[in-house]
Structure formats: structure tokens, C-alpha cells
Design an enzyme around this catalytic site. Structure first.
Site, short mmCIF file in Angstrom:
data_model
loop_
_atom_site.label_atom_id
_atom_site.label_comp_id
_atom_site.label_asym_id
_atom_site.label_seq_id
_atom_site.Cartn_x
_atom_site.Cartn_y
_atom_site.Cartn_z
N ASP A 32 0.86 -1.16 0.00
CA ASP A 32 0.15 0.14 -0.01
C ASP A 32 0.87 1.19 0.07
O ASP A 32 0.37 2.63 0.64
CB ASP A 32 -0.83 0.07 1.13
CG ASP A 32 -1.84 -0.98 1.32
OD1 ASP A 32 -1.82 -2.05 0.03
OD2 ASP A 32 -2.70 -1.34 2.20
N MET A 168 -2.49 -1.87 10.38
CA MET A 168 -3.54 -2.17 9.53
C MET A 168 -3.51 -3.05 8.44
O MET A 168 -3.37 -4.24 8.55
CB MET A 168 -4.44 -0.89 8.94
CG MET A 168 -4.81 0.18 9.95
SD MET A 168 -6.31 -0.50 10.89
CE MET A 168 -7.34 -0.50 9.69
N CYS A 169 -3.09 -2.49 7.29
CA CYS A 169 -2.92 -3.46 6.36
C CYS A 169 -1.70 -4.39 6.38
O CYS A 169 -1.52 -5.56 5.84
CB CYS A 169 -3.03 -2.60 4.57
SG CYS A 169 -4.44 -1.90 4.51
N VAL A 170 -0.67 -3.68 6.70
CA VAL A 170 0.97 -4.21 6.86
C VAL A 170 0.35 -5.48 8.03
O VAL A 170 0.97 -6.91 7.53
CB VAL A 170 1.83 -3.42 7.34
CG1 VAL A 170 3.00 -4.39 7.78
CG2 VAL A 170 2.18 -2.56 6.35
N THR A 173 -2.16 -8.24 6.74
CA THR A 173 -1.37 -9.10 5.78
C THR A 173 -0.43 -9.98 6.46
O THR A 173 -0.45 -11.21 5.97
CB THR A 173 -0.90 -8.13 4.60
OG1 THR A 173 -1.99 -7.48 4.05
CG2 THR A 173 -0.33 -9.20 3.39
#
Length: 226
Positions: A32, A168-170, A173
């Protein structure tokens, strides 16, 4: 080779797994790092111009720490012809037709869809020809992309992870990957979050069971990257 800690009296490390780094089955994930939320001049950055107390901690870290260290990791992997995978967040188009309900407002507010400037990777970290680019519409990549099948097809077993946001995204995942059997290492100084405390809490929690968090220099050293 994987080994397991046996000192159960050490609560914080008793269950940690150690492994032998192997560049041949490793991949660098860049998560991202897009204009929408990763650039001071992107949509999120513009919306926060009147709130430097919020914007500065986030974008100062991205500009001074995350981008430089991610760039170094990219250069090191590319020099030795390593596997680089970009994970990009966003909708297929401006109708947001493929976005889950809980993500539509974020995509609309940051104009993040394929073809928009906001969807593009931030300057200096652009993908090179031949590098894998996977798009997701959820916080974690494994929920809405072909990442698992792609990595397994490429023979990838170990992941070195950079990007935003750490918590969040890190983190999501990375946790998803660990739960699927990948050996995951967060590059601590190539990740960032909205606030330092968010970043630090995510790192501490991730290291409890999911994997490791080390500096870019240490990652390159253990992989034998000059």
C-alpha cells in the site's frame, strides 16, 4: 531449517520460532505504498493539511524512514534478482463496485481506484517491469487477492514486509501469511502508522507469535545482500 524455543519460563519468547533465512525462497512485499494514503500530497495528506498534529507524524516517518529503507530493500533484492511483490489497495473503478461495504468510504474519500493518480505507487518506489503487482480491496491481502496462490506458485516461503500502515494493512496481511505457514519478517524501519504508538503496539503484538520485526540493515545482512 526451523527450530523452536524451549525456555517456557520466558513468557515473551517461549513460543517463538527461529528459522534459517533463505533468499532463494524469499519475497519482499511492499504494501500500500500509494499516493492515496502514503504521500503528503495525496488525498489523505491534502485532507489533513489543517491538522499537522495528525499529518506530520505519519508523513514525516513515511518520507524520512519508510521510503528510504523500502528503497534500499528494493535495490538489494533487485540487485540479486530476488522476488519483489507489490500489494496495492483500491477499487477496480470509480463506481467502487468491487469494494466491500466497510471500504467504500475510504476508497471514495481518497479517490483510490485503478487508473487514478491516488492509486499509483509513491514516487521513488515504482515497480520495475516483471515485478508482481496484486490488487486487494480489503485490509488484509489474503482476503481479496490471489497472493497465496501466487506466492506458492513462485516457491515463496519467507516474506519480508514493508509498507503502511503498520497496524492495519501491513499487520493484517503479515498475520494472515503467518497463519498460512509463511515465515514472516516485518522490516520495522520500513513500516509506518498514523501515530508512533500504533506502530509500536503492532510490532510488539506481531512478535508475540506471528513472526519477527527487524531493521532493514539486519534483514539485508541475514540474506547476504550487499
Amino acid at each position: 531449517m526451523t527450530t523452536y524455543a524451549s525456555n517456557a519460563s520466558d513468557y515473551m519468547s517461549a513460543f517463538n520460532v527461529t528459522h534459517t533465512p533463505d533468499f532463494t525462497n524469499s519475497a519482499l512485499l511492499v504494501i500500500d505504498m500509494q499516493n492515496a494514503t502514503g504521500s503528503r500530497d495525496g488525498a489523505l495528506g491534502r485532507s489533513l493539511r489543517e491538522r499537522p498534529d495528525i499529518a506530520d507524524p505519519r508523513f514525516d516517518r513515511i518520507e524520512k524512514v519508510v521510503v528510504p529503507n523500502t528503497k534500499r530493500m528494493l535495490e538489494a533484492f533487485r540487485k540479486e534478482h530476488g522476488r519483489v511483490v507489490y500489494i496495492m489497495l483500491g477499487a477496480a473503478d470509480e463506481t467502487l463496485c468491487d469494494a466491500p461495504t466497510h471500504m467504500k468510504k475510504l476508497f471514495a474519500g481518497t479517490q483510490n481506484w485503478v487508473g487514478s493518480r491516488e492509486h499509483e505507487i509513491v514516487a521513488g518506489l515504482e515497480p520495475k517491469p516483471g515485478e508482481l503487482i496484486l490488487r486487494k480491496t480489503t485490509v488484509g491481502a489474503f482476503a481479496s487477492s490471489s497472493i497465496d496462490a501466487t506466492l506458492r506458485a513462485c516457491g515463496v516461503k519467507q516474506l519480508y514486509v514493508c509498507g503502511v500502515s503498520t497496524n492495519m494493512c501491513v499487520d493484517t496481511t503479515a498475520r494472515e501469511a503467518a497463519d498460512r505457514g509463511y515465515v514472516v519478517t516485518l522490516i520495522e524501519d520500513a513500516c509506518g502508522a498514523a501515530k508512533p504508538e500504533y506502530h509500536e503496539a503492532a510490532i510488539v503484538t506481531f512478535k508475540r507469535l506471528f513472526g519477527r520485526a527487524i531493521a532493514a540493515d539486519d534483514a539485508m545482512k541475514e540474506l547476504g545482500l550487499g
